[in-house]
Motif scaffolding. Structure first.
Motif, short mmCIF file in Angstrom:
data_model
loop_
_atom_site.label_atom_id
_atom_site.label_comp_id
_atom_site.label_asym_id
_atom_site.label_seq_id
_atom_site.Cartn_x
_atom_site.Cartn_y
_atom_site.Cartn_z
N LYS A 176 42.59 127.32 101.21
CA LYS A 176 41.26 127.87 101.49
C LYS A 176 40.22 127.41 100.47
O LYS A 176 39.02 127.44 100.74
N ARG A 177 40.70 126.98 99.30
CA ARG A 177 39.78 126.65 98.21
C ARG A 177 39.73 125.17 97.87
O ARG A 177 38.74 124.70 97.30
N ARG A 178 40.77 124.45 98.16
CA ARG A 178 40.85 123.05 97.76
C ARG A 178 41.21 122.16 98.94
O ARG A 178 41.96 122.56 99.83
N ALA A 179 40.70 120.94 98.92
CA ALA A 179 41.03 119.96 99.95
C ALA A 179 42.49 119.54 99.80
O ALA A 179 43.05 119.57 98.71
N GLN A 180 43.10 119.11 100.91
CA GLN A 180 44.51 118.73 100.88
C GLN A 180 44.74 117.53 99.97
O GLN A 180 45.76 117.46 99.27
N ARG A 181 43.83 116.56 99.99
CA ARG A 181 43.96 115.41 99.09
C ARG A 181 44.00 115.86 97.64
O ARG A 181 44.81 115.36 96.85
N THR A 182 43.14 116.80 97.28
CA THR A 182 43.09 117.30 95.91
C THR A 182 44.42 117.92 95.51
O THR A 182 44.91 117.71 94.39
N LEU A 183 45.02 118.69 96.41
CA LEU A 183 46.30 119.34 96.10
C LEU A 183 47.41 118.32 95.92
O LEU A 183 48.26 118.46 95.02
N ILE A 184 47.43 117.29 96.76
CA ILE A 184 48.49 116.28 96.66
C ILE A 184 48.34 115.47 95.37
O ILE A 184 49.32 115.22 94.66
N VAL A 185 47.11 115.06 95.07
CA VAL A 185 46.87 114.30 93.84
C VAL A 185 47.23 115.14 92.61
O VAL A 185 47.92 114.66 91.69
N THR A 186 46.79 116.39 92.58
CA THR A 186 47.11 117.27 91.45
C THR A 186 48.61 117.50 91.34
O THR A 186 49.17 117.55 90.23
N GLY A 187 49.29 117.64 92.48
CA GLY A 187 50.73 117.84 92.48
C GLY A 187 51.48 116.67 91.87
O GLY A 187 52.39 116.86 91.05
N PHE A 188 51.11 115.45 92.26
CA PHE A 188 51.79 114.28 91.68
C PHE A 188 51.49 114.14 90.20
O PHE A 188 52.38 113.78 89.41
N ALA A 189 50.24 114.41 89.80
CA ALA A 189 49.89 114.32 88.38
C ALA A 189 50.69 115.34 87.57
O ALA A 189 51.21 115.03 86.48
N THR A 190 50.81 116.56 88.08
CA THR A 190 51.56 117.61 87.39
C THR A 190 53.04 117.28 87.31
O THR A 190 53.69 117.45 86.28
N THR A 191 53.59 116.80 88.42
CA THR A 191 55.02 116.45 88.46
C THR A 191 55.34 115.32 87.51
O THR A 191 56.34 115.36 86.78
N ALA A 214 50.25 128.42 98.78
CA ALA A 214 49.68 127.33 99.58
C ALA A 214 48.50 127.78 100.43
O ALA A 214 47.48 127.08 100.51
N GLU A 215 48.61 128.95 101.06
CA GLU A 215 47.51 129.41 101.92
C GLU A 215 46.24 129.64 101.11
O GLU A 215 45.15 129.20 101.50
N ARG A 216 46.36 130.31 99.97
CA ARG A 216 45.19 130.58 99.15
C ARG A 216 44.59 129.29 98.60
O ARG A 216 43.36 129.12 98.58
N LEU A 217 45.44 128.35 98.20
CA LEU A 217 44.95 127.09 97.68
C LEU A 217 44.28 126.26 98.78
O LEU A 217 43.29 125.57 98.53
N ARG A 235 48.13 127.32 108.85
CA ARG A 235 49.21 126.35 108.91
C ARG A 235 49.74 126.05 107.51
O ARG A 235 50.95 125.86 107.31
N ALA A 236 48.84 126.01 106.53
CA ALA A 236 49.26 125.78 105.15
C ALA A 236 50.15 126.92 104.66
O ALA A 236 51.14 126.69 103.95
N ARG A 237 49.80 128.15 105.02
CA ARG A 237 50.64 129.29 104.62
C ARG A 237 52.03 129.18 105.23
O ARG A 237 53.04 129.41 104.56
N ALA A 238 52.09 128.81 106.51
CA ALA A 238 53.38 128.70 107.19
C ALA A 238 54.22 127.57 106.59
O ALA A 238 55.40 127.77 106.24
N PHE A 239 53.61 126.39 106.45
CA PHE A 239 54.34 125.28 105.85
C PHE A 239 54.68 125.58 104.39
O PHE A 239 55.71 125.14 103.88
#
Length: 476
Positions: free
Chosen positions: A331-346, A326-329, A139-143
């Motif tokens: 598989k390796r990282r929790a969704q919360r981690t990706l969102i937090v990292t995304g906001f910090a990077t942005t 997104a799909e590869r990430l 689903r992450a790959r599709a989205f």
């Protein structure tokens, strides 16, 4: 509820991913490409810049106001039928806009018909993706693909629009949209709806009118922020009253045992609520940065439409790289981690954009900050959508998709209004800095909401192999 076994094979999901992603792309493109055509349209149609801005505003209002009812109609009419109908209405609007002899016809085609078409076709895109792709990684790959093309459409819209306008004519932009819509209709002709339509499903017309009216007043108030503060306050207050009446109405229907337009239980899910806040903040930052940088480059530094779009290439590349990963990430990282990292990077990208642009005059000064912003947004757009959509069963995807898209559109409106209010007051280096600082503040707000998301574990190989909504919901 439809089980994973009863759904179409994953190969079917892959086959429909391209047209679904293209549908998101063309809607995002339409929202941003108009910004570089204002002068050409106003001169050709013998109208004012304000007249063209009205057309853009009405498109935004129609889309935001009808997104929730559009999502609900997918249950009654079926997801494929709503998608095809929305594409057809959008295509007619694009053709009408391309041939518009005056502003009135342009508003009818672009603002009304394309706005209605978008409200009908976008909810099915997200519902079908949720139903056809099971498991967090799939689903992450599709989205990720869908959000990548959506982000590219928004970020590259000014560049593509500027190229078409300069090389051919502003009308070619709408011709381009019509061609893409025709291609999507062709690609989706064999699509099978994963869930049967329910023609007897009740539709809350009163709730639809109240929700649409409240959102129209609210968005109008946001867009009036740079014109009249008292009018803004009055419209926002009126919108709040109407929306309060809407929630009173749907609670009344629920107490009577009837089905409302939007069940109040949608707001009882803490994880989904936090996900909606992050979605709103993401699109607010994306559209706010796009408007601020675009206006600054053209008005203060005198860049052409094509040169301005070229500067945004860094953000487009960043969005593309991180979204397609997104799909590869996932598989390796929790969704919360990706969102937090995304906001910090942005947020870091916004700060870098502010510091470098104030210190150096070259166009390259925009590149590092925009690249970080693109990478950060692409990193978190997909998991935010996945968190919200996966928090509810298949039977409620129509409701949550409409609500999710409305929240995102409100974020886009607010981002443009906030940036516009600050820039219009004094479009100088100080105005640019103030707008970027405000957008960084909203990035921090989104980061705060993301930090309150539960500490989910990264998906395991067993989760990906098992598929099904349970795997995705465990990750949410």
């Amino acid at each position: 509820m439809t089980t994973a076994a009863a759904r179409p094979a994953r190969a079917d999901g892959r086959r429909v991913l391209a047209p679904l992603a293209l549908a998101q792309f063309i809607c995002s493109f339409a929202g941003s490409s108009m910004n570089v055509m204002i002068n050409d349209i106003s001169a050709d149609l013998d109208t004012s810049v304000q007249g063209v801005q009205v057309a853009i505003t009405v498109f935004l209002l129609v889309m935001a106001a009808l997104m929730i009812p559009g999502g609900k109609l997918t249950d009654r009419w079926g997801r494929k039928r709503c998608l095809m109908l929305g594409l057809a209405v959008y295509g007619v609007g694009a053709v009408l806009s391309a041939a518009a002899p005056g502003l009135g016809v342009l508003i009818l085609g672009n603002s009304v018909l394309e706005g209605v078409g978008t409200a009908l076709l976008i909810p099915p895109v997200y519902i079908l993706t949720t139903l056809l792709f099971t498991g967090t990684a799939a689903r992450a790959r599709a989205f990720g693909t869908i959000m990548a093309l959506g982000g590219i459409g928004a970020a590259a819209g000014p560049l593509i629009g500027g190229l078409l306008t300069t090389a051919i004519d502003w009308r070619a932009n709408f011709g381009f949209q019509a061609v893409v819509v025709a291609a999507i209709l062709f690609l989706t002709r064999t699509l099978e709806d994963p869930l049967p339509a329910d023609p007897d499903r009740p539709f809350d017309l009163v709730g639809a009118v109240l929700s649409a009216g409240g959102l129209v007043l609210l968005v109008t108030g946001i867009l009036a922020a740079d014109n009249n503060a008292w009018l803004m306050i009055a419209l926002l207050a009126a919108g709040a009253v109407v929306l309060a009446g809407f929630f009173h109405w749907i609670r009344r229907l629920e107490r009577a045992g009837r089905e409302p337009l939007l069940a109040t239980s949608l707001f009882h899910n803490r994880v989904s609520n936090l996900g909606l806040v992050t979605q709103n903040a993401q699109w607010l930052v994306l559209m706010g940065v796009s408007f601020t940088v675009g206006a600054y480059l053209q008005v203060v530094r005198g860049y052409s439409a094509i040169a301005t779009g070229g500067v945004f290439t860094a953000a487009t590349l960043g969005l593309l790289v991180s979204s397609l990963a997104a799909e590869r990430l996932a598989k390796r990282r929790a969704q919360r981690t990706l969102i937090v990292t995304g906001f910090a990077t942005t947020t870091a990208g916004i700060v870098l954009l502010l510091l470098l642009v104030r210190s150096f005059d070259g166009a390259w000064a925009f590149t590092p900050g925009l690249l970080l912003i693109g990478l950060g947004l692409g990193l978190m757009l997909t998991p935010s959508v996945n968190v919200v959509q996966s928090a509810f069963p298949d039977s409620r995807q129509g409701e949550i998709s409409g609500l999710s898209r409305s929240i995102s559109n409100l974020g886009s409106s607010l981002g443009t209004a906030v940036a516009g209010t600050i820039l219009v007051s004094e479009l100088t280096r100080n105005g640019y800095a103030a707008a970027m600082i405000a957008l960084a503040g909203f990035g921090v707000v989104g980061l705060g909401a993301a930090l309150f998301l539960p500490h989910d574990r990264p998906p395991t190989a067993q989760d990906a192999a098992a598929g099904g909504g349970a795997g995705a919901r465990a990750g949410a």
